[in-house]
Write an enzyme that holds these catalytic residues in place. Structure first.
Site, PDB file in Angstrom:
ATOM      1  N   HIS A  69      33.996   2.259 -30.975  1.00  0.00           N
ATOM      2  CA  HIS A  69      33.459   1.762 -29.707  1.00  0.00           C
ATOM      3  C   HIS A  69      34.247   2.318 -28.527  1.00  0.00           C
ATOM      4  CE1 HIS A  69      36.701  -1.283 -29.133  1.00  0.00           C
ATOM      5  NE2 HIS A  69      36.596  -1.500 -30.433  1.00  0.00           N
ATOM      6  N   ASP A 122      34.199   0.814 -25.391  1.00  0.00           N
ATOM      7  CA  ASP A 122      34.593  -0.205 -24.417  1.00  0.00           C
ATOM      8  C   ASP A 122      35.943  -0.816 -24.767  1.00  0.00           C
ATOM      9  OD1 ASP A 122      33.200  -1.360 -26.671  1.00  0.00           O
ATOM     10  OD2 ASP A 122      33.129  -3.278 -25.589  1.00  0.00           O
ATOM     11  N   ASP A 178      43.066   0.165 -29.444  1.00  0.00           N
ATOM     12  CA  ASP A 178      41.752  -0.418 -29.752  1.00  0.00           C
ATOM     13  C   ASP A 178      40.696   0.127 -28.797  1.00  0.00           C
ATOM     14  OD1 ASP A 178      39.733  -2.060 -30.665  1.00  0.00           O
ATOM     15  OD2 ASP A 178      40.461  -3.844 -29.627  1.00  0.00           O
ATOM     16  N   GLU A 206      31.115  -3.372 -27.883  1.00  0.00           N
ATOM     17  CA  GLU A 206      31.603  -3.972 -29.129  1.00  0.00           C
ATOM     18  C   GLU A 206      32.416  -5.221 -28.835  1.00  0.00           C
ATOM     19  OE1 GLU A 206      34.475  -4.788 -32.397  1.00  0.00           O
ATOM     20  OE2 GLU A 206      34.885  -4.257 -30.303  1.00  0.00           O
ATOM     21  N   GLU A 207      33.202  -5.165 -27.765  1.00  0.00           N
ATOM     22  CA  GLU A 207      34.149  -6.252 -27.476  1.00  0.00           C
ATOM     23  C   GLU A 207      33.472  -7.549 -27.047  1.00  0.00           C
ATOM     24  OE1 GLU A 207      37.096  -6.195 -28.285  1.00  0.00           O
ATOM     25  OE2 GLU A 207      37.994  -4.203 -28.110  1.00  0.00           O
ATOM     26  N   GLU A 240      38.609   1.021 -36.421  1.00  0.00           N
ATOM     27  CA  GLU A 240      39.452  -0.025 -35.828  1.00  0.00           C
ATOM     28  C   GLU A 240      40.890   0.132 -36.331  1.00  0.00           C
ATOM     29  OE1 GLU A 240      38.755  -2.150 -33.549  1.00  0.00           O
ATOM     30  OE2 GLU A 240      36.575  -2.437 -33.557  1.00  0.00           O
ATOM     31  N   HIS A 245      44.482  -5.722 -27.098  1.00  0.00           N
ATOM     32  CA  HIS A 245      44.146  -6.790 -26.153  1.00  0.00           C
ATOM     33  C   HIS A 245      45.362  -7.314 -25.386  1.00  0.00           C
ATOM     34  CE1 HIS A 245      40.095  -7.909 -28.295  1.00  0.00           C
ATOM     35  NE2 HIS A 245      40.380  -6.618 -28.416  1.00  0.00           N
TER      36      HIS A 245
END
Length: 382
Positions: free
Chosen positions: A69, A71, A101, A133-134, A161, A355
């Site tokens: 992903h 995003d 990530d 995705e997030e 991931e 994150h």
């Protein structure tokens, strides 16, 4: 370009899920075009975002998808010591939002393009770069729908991931639901004449707790996961206006993190039956215009790939590791698997850094991922 240089470019695009990812996608499309590779874009309904699909190698043979992903999560309110959208290096680590990530994986995929072209490949390699995705694995769904319409389906998908390149065969699915309780207000001195929406919401939340207890029973556990059972939790609740008013409205958001093989909609259905059969009749005995409503928020399936499957043997060949594991977070892998594309999760970096402020990936991890893709090129050329 090397993966490190590509990562620097990818980090420079602030592709937070609430914003567009088109600048990054156009960069990737232009990069691939330099090698004569045509990329297909699958745009969102509003045209602000897009998935990218590209194929390297023979078109009409079943191949391997490298999926990730584009995003990233926001940086708002986080205390960064470096600029989040400018890559910086310190002590063998590369810092920036998305470094781990999962733009590190995307950078390695793009850096491997020349190797894939030189192979030559007997089976194709497909690049699948998604958006959103997030916020619930939303964007990739239109890409998978397009994939299902193609005459030849891939034989494997590797979701990149961050797993420190440990092969992951399983993760939990998720169901997120918002419940709205519409009661009836009155002065709190006459509380029995009203319908207290907060109290009825509390009854529903208590029932969720009872369901959680049953889901944690020994016979429903899978020790490959941590925690080894499906979980239910309420994350947000809001209701009421003043202490001297019986609250007419309350809403709460709850979720299920479900083991592979367990359908989380069973929890929703039980809660709805409880509401319809017991709570709503009691509410309407006091005030007719009362109700309980359920609204879906997000959902994606779990992943449970067999350790003896061809895709598991493929990732074992590429990594040299057979210590297959699981992860507690969700990925797009369950959606690919549900569409009939056998899937594993394996990528550089550690989600412990994801994150967070000062997110980073170790240079050593990028180099190891580069080596994995060199082995993939050789494997698909043999």
């Amino acid at each position: 370009m090397q993966s490190r240089a590509l990562l620097e470019r990818l980090i420079s695009f602030p592709t937070v899920s609430r914003d567009s990812n088109l600048a990054l996608i156009e960069f990737v499309r232009g990069y691939l075009a330099e090698f004569g590779i045509e990329a297909e874009l699958i745009e969102s309904d509003d045209g602000r975002k897009a998935n990218l699909w590209a194929t390297i190698g023979p078109e009409h043979v079943a191949g391997v998808v490298l999926s990730g992903h584009t995003d990233v999560v926001p940086v708002d309110g986080q205390d960064w010591s470096v600029e989040p959208f400018e890559m910086s290096e310190r002590d063998g680590r590369l810092y920036g939002r998305g470094a781990c990530d999962m733009k590190g994986y995307l950078a390695c995929v793009l850096a491997a393009v020349p190797k894939f072209l030189e192979a030559p490949l007997s089976r194709p390699i497909h690049l699948a770069f998604s958006y959103d995705e997030e916020v619930g694995c939303l964007g990739v769904r239109s890409l998978i729908e397009a994939l299902e319409r193609r005459p030849v389906k891939p034989i494997a998908c590797i979701i990149g991931e961050p797993t420190e390149l440990r092969p992951v065969l399983g993760h939990k699915g998720k169901l997120g639901v918002r419940c709205r309780v519409h009661g009836a207000a009155c002065h709190s001195a006459y509380a029995p004449r009203g319908v207290n929406a907060i109290e009825y919401a509390a009854k529903l939340i208590q029932r969720l707790g009872e369901i959680q207890t049953r889901l944690a029973a020994p016979e429903r556990r899978d020790e490959r996961f941590d925690p080894p059972f499906s979980t239910v939790q309420t994350g947000v609740i809001e209701g009421g206006n003043a202490l001297n008013i019986v609250p007419a409205e309350c809403r709460f958001d709850w979720e299920v993190r479900a083991l592979p093989g367990f359908d989380p909609r069973e929890v929703e259905e039980e809660l709805k039956r409880y509401a319809d059969d017991e709570l709503v009749p009691a509410m309407r005995a006091v005030a007719e215009r009362t109700s309980i409503e359920f609204e879906p928020l997000q959902a994606y399936p779990g992943l449970g790939t067999d350790a003896d499957s061809p895709v598991a043997r493929l990732i074992q060949t590429l990594t040299g590791r057979s210590d297959f594991g699981t992860v507690p977070y969700g990925t797009e892998g369950g959606l690919f698997d549900q569409a009939g594309v056998p899937t594993v999760v394996c990528g550089p970096g550690c989600m412990d850094q994801g994150h967070k402020p000062d997110e980073f990936i170790e240079i050593q991890q990028l180099e190891a991922c580069d080596a994995m893709f060199e082995r993939l090129a050789r494997h698909l050329a043999s």
